[in-house]
Design a protein around this motif. Structure first.
Motif, PDB file in Angstrom:
ATOM      1  N   GLU A 196      29.099   6.309 -13.284  1.00 38.42           N
ATOM      2  CA  GLU A 196      29.592   6.681 -14.394  1.00 38.42           C
ATOM      3  C   GLU A 196      29.064   8.172 -14.729  1.00 38.42           C
ATOM      4  O   GLU A 196      29.924   8.770 -15.336  1.00 38.42           O
ATOM      5  N   ARG A 197      27.553   8.186 -14.542  1.00 31.70           N
ATOM      6  CA  ARG A 197      27.135   9.396 -15.073  1.00 31.70           C
ATOM      7  C   ARG A 197      27.358  10.678 -13.950  1.00 31.70           C
ATOM      8  O   ARG A 197      27.639  11.632 -14.194  1.00 31.70           O
ATOM      9  N   TYR A 198      27.418  10.186 -12.375  1.00 31.50           N
ATOM     10  CA  TYR A 198      27.106  10.902 -11.532  1.00 31.50           C
ATOM     11  C   TYR A 198      28.189  10.642 -10.369  1.00 31.50           C
ATOM     12  O   TYR A 198      27.336  10.185  -9.174  1.00 31.50           O
ATOM     13  N   PRO A 199      29.322  10.642 -10.548  1.00 33.37           N
ATOM     14  CA  PRO A 199      30.046  10.303  -9.427  1.00 33.37           C
ATOM     15  C   PRO A 199      30.080  10.982  -8.235  1.00 33.37           C
ATOM     16  O   PRO A 199      30.521  10.556  -7.134  1.00 33.37           O
ATOM     17  N   GLY A 200      29.880  12.333  -8.405  1.00 32.67           N
ATOM     18  CA  GLY A 200      29.561  13.210  -7.024  1.00 32.67           C
ATOM     19  C   GLY A 200      28.674  12.903  -6.427  1.00 32.67           C
ATOM     20  O   GLY A 200      28.483  13.119  -5.312  1.00 32.67           O
ATOM     21  N   LEU A 201      27.565  12.096  -6.845  1.00 35.78           N
ATOM     22  CA  LEU A 201      26.222  11.694  -6.199  1.00 35.78           C
ATOM     23  C   LEU A 201      26.314  10.232  -5.794  1.00 35.78           C
ATOM     24  O   LEU A 201      25.336   9.635  -5.844  1.00 35.78           O
ATOM     25  N   GLY A 247       0.917  -1.314  -0.096  1.00 30.11           N
ATOM     26  CA  GLY A 247      -0.205   0.013  -0.088  1.00 30.11           C
ATOM     27  C   GLY A 247       0.944   1.289   0.081  1.00 30.11           C
ATOM     28  O   GLY A 247       0.248   2.553   0.353  1.00 30.11           O
ATOM     29  N   VAL A 248       2.118   1.266  -0.502  1.00 29.20           N
ATOM     30  CA  VAL A 248       3.103   2.322  -0.331  1.00 29.20           C
ATOM     31  C   VAL A 248       2.422   3.275  -1.564  1.00 29.20           C
ATOM     32  O   VAL A 248       2.074   2.787  -2.512  1.00 29.20           O
ATOM     33  N   ALA A 249       2.266   4.818  -1.169  1.00 31.27           N
ATOM     34  CA  ALA A 249       1.587   5.477  -1.971  1.00 31.27           C
ATOM     35  C   ALA A 249       2.212   5.599  -3.402  1.00 31.27           C
ATOM     36  O   ALA A 249       1.418   5.631  -4.477  1.00 31.27           O
ATOM     37  N   ALA A 250       3.460   5.422  -3.600  1.00 31.64           N
ATOM     38  CA  ALA A 250       4.239   5.656  -4.931  1.00 31.64           C
ATOM     39  C   ALA A 250       5.378   4.842  -4.755  1.00 31.64           C
ATOM     40  O   ALA A 250       6.575   5.280  -4.194  1.00 31.64           O
ATOM     41  N   ALA A 251       5.582   3.672  -5.341  1.00 30.51           N
ATOM     42  CA  ALA A 251       6.709   2.849  -5.570  1.00 30.51           C
ATOM     43  C   ALA A 251       7.346   2.814  -7.026  1.00 30.51           C
ATOM     44  O   ALA A 251       6.504   2.455  -7.858  1.00 30.51           O
ATOM     45  N   GLN A 252       8.436   3.177  -7.149  1.00 31.18           N
ATOM     46  CA  GLN A 252       9.102   3.213  -8.433  1.00 31.18           C
ATOM     47  C   GLN A 252      10.461   2.393  -8.281  1.00 31.18           C
ATOM     48  O   GLN A 252      10.989   2.057  -7.480  1.00 31.18           O
ATOM     49  N   ALA A 253      11.085   2.100  -9.464  1.00 29.25           N
ATOM     50  CA  ALA A 253      12.124   1.286  -9.655  1.00 29.25           C
ATOM     51  C   ALA A 253      13.123   1.829 -10.680  1.00 29.25           C
ATOM     52  O   ALA A 253      12.834   2.086 -11.893  1.00 29.25           O
ATOM     53  N   TYR A 254      14.165   2.509 -10.278  1.00 31.01           N
ATOM     54  CA  TYR A 254      15.234   2.913 -11.034  1.00 31.01           C
ATOM     55  C   TYR A 254      15.990   1.688 -11.380  1.00 31.01           C
ATOM     56  O   TYR A 254      16.675   0.967 -10.648  1.00 31.01           O
ATOM     57  N   ASP A 255      15.970   1.709 -12.754  1.00 32.74           N
ATOM     58  CA  ASP A 255      16.388   0.254 -13.279  1.00 32.74           C
ATOM     59  C   ASP A 255      17.668   0.360 -14.144  1.00 32.74           C
ATOM     60  O   ASP A 255      18.274  -0.832 -15.017  1.00 32.74           O
ATOM     61  N   ALA A 256      18.340   1.561 -14.507  1.00 30.32           N
ATOM     62  CA  ALA A 256      19.765   1.608 -14.917  1.00 30.32           C
ATOM     63  C   ALA A 256      20.748   0.948 -14.093  1.00 30.32           C
ATOM     64  O   ALA A 256      21.840   0.678 -14.796  1.00 30.32           O
ATOM     65  N   GLY A 257      20.388   1.257 -12.805  1.00 20.94           N
ATOM     66  CA  GLY A 257      21.476   0.445 -12.090  1.00 20.94           C
ATOM     67  C   GLY A 257      22.836   1.171 -11.491  1.00 20.94           C
ATOM     68  O   GLY A 257      23.023   2.468 -11.819  1.00 20.94           O
ATOM     69  N   MET A 258      23.381   0.592 -10.611  1.00 23.22           N
ATOM     70  CA  MET A 258      24.479   1.324  -9.841  1.00 23.22           C
ATOM     71  C   MET A 258      25.524   1.756 -10.700  1.00 23.22           C
ATOM     72  O   MET A 258      26.236   2.893 -10.585  1.00 23.22           O
ATOM     73  N   GLN A 259      26.084   0.835 -11.710  1.00 21.50           N
ATOM     74  CA  GLN A 259      27.068   1.290 -12.354  1.00 21.50           C
ATOM     75  C   GLN A 259      26.890   2.382 -13.501  1.00 21.50           C
ATOM     76  O   GLN A 259      27.894   3.243 -13.515  1.00 21.50           O
ATOM     77  N   ASP A 260      25.740   2.620 -14.069  1.00 22.43           N
ATOM     78  CA  ASP A 260      25.357   3.615 -14.765  1.00 22.43           C
ATOM     79  C   ASP A 260      25.436   4.876 -13.985  1.00 22.43           C
ATOM     80  O   ASP A 260      25.846   6.004 -14.491  1.00 22.43           O
ATOM     81  N   ARG A 284      32.251   3.667  -0.312  1.00 22.47           N
ATOM     82  CA  ARG A 284      32.749   3.594   1.239  1.00 22.47           C
ATOM     83  C   ARG A 284      32.775   4.983   2.130  1.00 22.47           C
ATOM     84  O   ARG A 284      33.629   5.048   2.877  1.00 22.47           O
ATOM     85  N   GLY A 285      31.573   5.476   1.799  1.00 24.33           N
ATOM     86  CA  GLY A 285      31.245   6.752   2.379  1.00 24.33           C
ATOM     87  C   GLY A 285      31.757   8.072   1.922  1.00 24.33           C
ATOM     88  O   GLY A 285      31.245   9.075   2.520  1.00 24.33           O
ATOM     89  N   GLU A 286      32.794   7.960   0.846  1.00 25.01           N
ATOM     90  CA  GLU A 286      33.239   9.254   0.326  1.00 25.01           C
ATOM     91  C   GLU A 286      32.630   9.375  -0.924  1.00 25.01           C
ATOM     92  O   GLU A 286      32.395   8.588  -1.583  1.00 25.01           O
ATOM     93  N   PRO A 287      32.524  10.577  -1.527  1.00 29.66           N
ATOM     94  CA  PRO A 287      32.227  10.837  -2.997  1.00 29.66           C
ATOM     95  C   PRO A 287      33.042  10.339  -3.865  1.00 29.66           C
ATOM     96  O   PRO A 287      34.120  10.256  -3.687  1.00 29.66           O
ATOM     97  N   ALA A 288      32.393   9.689  -4.817  1.00 22.06           N
ATOM     98  CA  ALA A 288      33.181   8.469  -5.556  1.00 22.06           C
ATOM     99  C   ALA A 288      34.172   9.452  -6.523  1.00 22.06           C
ATOM    100  O   ALA A 288      35.037   8.917  -7.140  1.00 22.06           O
ATOM    101  N   ASN A 289      33.756  10.802  -6.925  1.00 22.50           N
ATOM    102  CA  ASN A 289      34.574  11.295  -7.711  1.00 22.50           C
ATOM    103  C   ASN A 289      35.832  12.002  -7.031  1.00 22.50           C
ATOM    104  O   ASN A 289      36.720  12.477  -7.545  1.00 22.50           O
ATOM    105  N   GLU A 290      36.022  11.863  -5.595  1.00 22.77           N
ATOM    106  CA  GLU A 290      37.117  12.129  -4.992  1.00 22.77           C
ATOM    107  C   GLU A 290      38.038  11.069  -4.798  1.00 22.77           C
ATOM    108  O   GLU A 290      39.113  11.290  -4.055  1.00 22.77           O
ATOM    109  N   VAL A 291      37.671   9.729  -5.025  1.00 27.10           N
ATOM    110  CA  VAL A 291      38.367   8.704  -4.448  1.00 27.10           C
ATOM    111  C   VAL A 291      38.441   7.711  -5.704  1.00 27.10           C
ATOM    112  O   VAL A 291      38.609   6.613  -5.509  1.00 27.10           O
ATOM    113  N   GLU A 292      38.408   8.394  -7.158  1.00 26.02           N
ATOM    114  CA  GLU A 292      38.599   7.671  -8.201  1.00 26.02           C
ATOM    115  C   GLU A 292      39.692   6.628  -8.338  1.00 26.02           C
ATOM    116  O   GLU A 292      39.692   5.442  -8.906  1.00 26.02           O
TER     117      GLU A 292
END
Length: 278
Positions: free
Chosen positions: A144-149, A128-141, A153-161
């Motif tokens: 690669e597109r938004y490393p800063g987001l 009964g969740v009001a709005a349930a969605q699925a982001y389906d491009a996955g973690m790897q995509d 391991r807790g750090e922004p990916a673009n800072e530990v490439e």
């Protein structure tokens, strides 16, 4: 599986979920479908969110990573909550998240050929969740597109490439289906490890019955297998369903100092597909 005839939509979703855990075997004549789960789950009310739409609504969504904890701890979308799809209290955790943080709830996994995000959204709909969605491009995509987001391991990916495992380093550990199968049947010098979840597991033995199960949700069991293989100087041959989870497992193996391991290219799904195409 319990089918409640008074609520036909529940029965249909239950059937859909039961099928989702099994491999979807394609023949060589079938065209490639980038998101094969979308049309199936959209028929049962699961709304798919693409990469750019999720970026646009990120601040106003409750994002939920439904992969095993090991994968989440290595790399996840910034601000994402973690609820393993296989956890016994999944339903209670999802309802608590909605109550505390509000909708929409957006579920994700490794995406594309992996159906865990869809399955989680379908379960949320049934709750009964009001709005349930699925982001389906996955973690790897996403990383690669938004490393800063993304958080590595807790750090922004673009800072530990420099800490991210390169594509070349990953590919060096991948064996094609024929090579993997030959190695799996070589004898006592190998250990074949199935890291698929309970929902993906089947009763088919493809590697001479040598497989041992150690889902990523039970990392202590996997660590015991790895430790035993190292003591016995055995090669680890590891497979998942789609060749995606092994990418994150590699970080764990490298941290443990394991140097004799290989992955099945494309996972068991590609193995099925290649066998069927012959």
């Amino acid at each position: 599986m319990i089918v409640r005839f008074a609520r036909p939509r529940v029965a249909l979703v239950a059937l859909c979920l039961s099928l989702a855990g099994a491999p979807i075997v394609a023949s060589a004549q079938q065209p490639f479908v980038e998101f094969p789960g979308r049309p199936l789950y959209e028929r049962f009310g699961v709304e798919a969110v693409d990469l750019f739409d999720l970026r646009g609504q990120l601040s106003g969504s409750t994002v939920v990573d439904v992969r095993p904890r090991l994968e989440y701890d290595i790399l996840h979308i910034e601000g994402a909550h973690h609820v393993d799809l296989d956890s016994e209290d999944f339903d209670q955790q999802i309802l608590a998240l909605e109550e505390e943080h509000g909708s929409p709830l957006v579920f994700y996994c490794n995406g594309r050929q992996s159906y865990a995000g869809y399955r989680a959204a379908a379960r949320a709909n049934e709750l009964g969740v009001a709005a349930a969605q699925a982001y389906d491009a996955g973690m790897q995509d996403w990383v690669e597109r938004y490393p800063g987001l993304a958080r590595f391991r807790g750090e922004p990916a673009n800072e530990v490439e420099d800490e991210l495992i390169s594509e070349d380093a990953f590919e060096a550990r991948v064996l094609a289906a024929d090579a993997f199968s030959r190695r799996a049947r070589q004898g006592e010098d190998v250990v074949v490890v199935d890291i698929r979840s309970r929902g993906e597991r089947d009763e088919i033995s493809l590697f001479g019955g040598r497989e041992v199960g150690a889902p990523l949700s039970d990392i202590s069991a996997l660590d015991r297998i790895v430790d035993q293989a190292r003591r016995n100087e055995q090669t680890l041959l590891i497979f998942d369903q789609y060749g995606q989870q092994v990418r994150w497992l590699q970080y764990h193996l490298e941290e443990l100092g394991v140097d004799d391991y290989y992955f099945l290219e494309g996972g068991l799904q590609r193995f099925y597909d290649e066998v069927m195409a012959r």
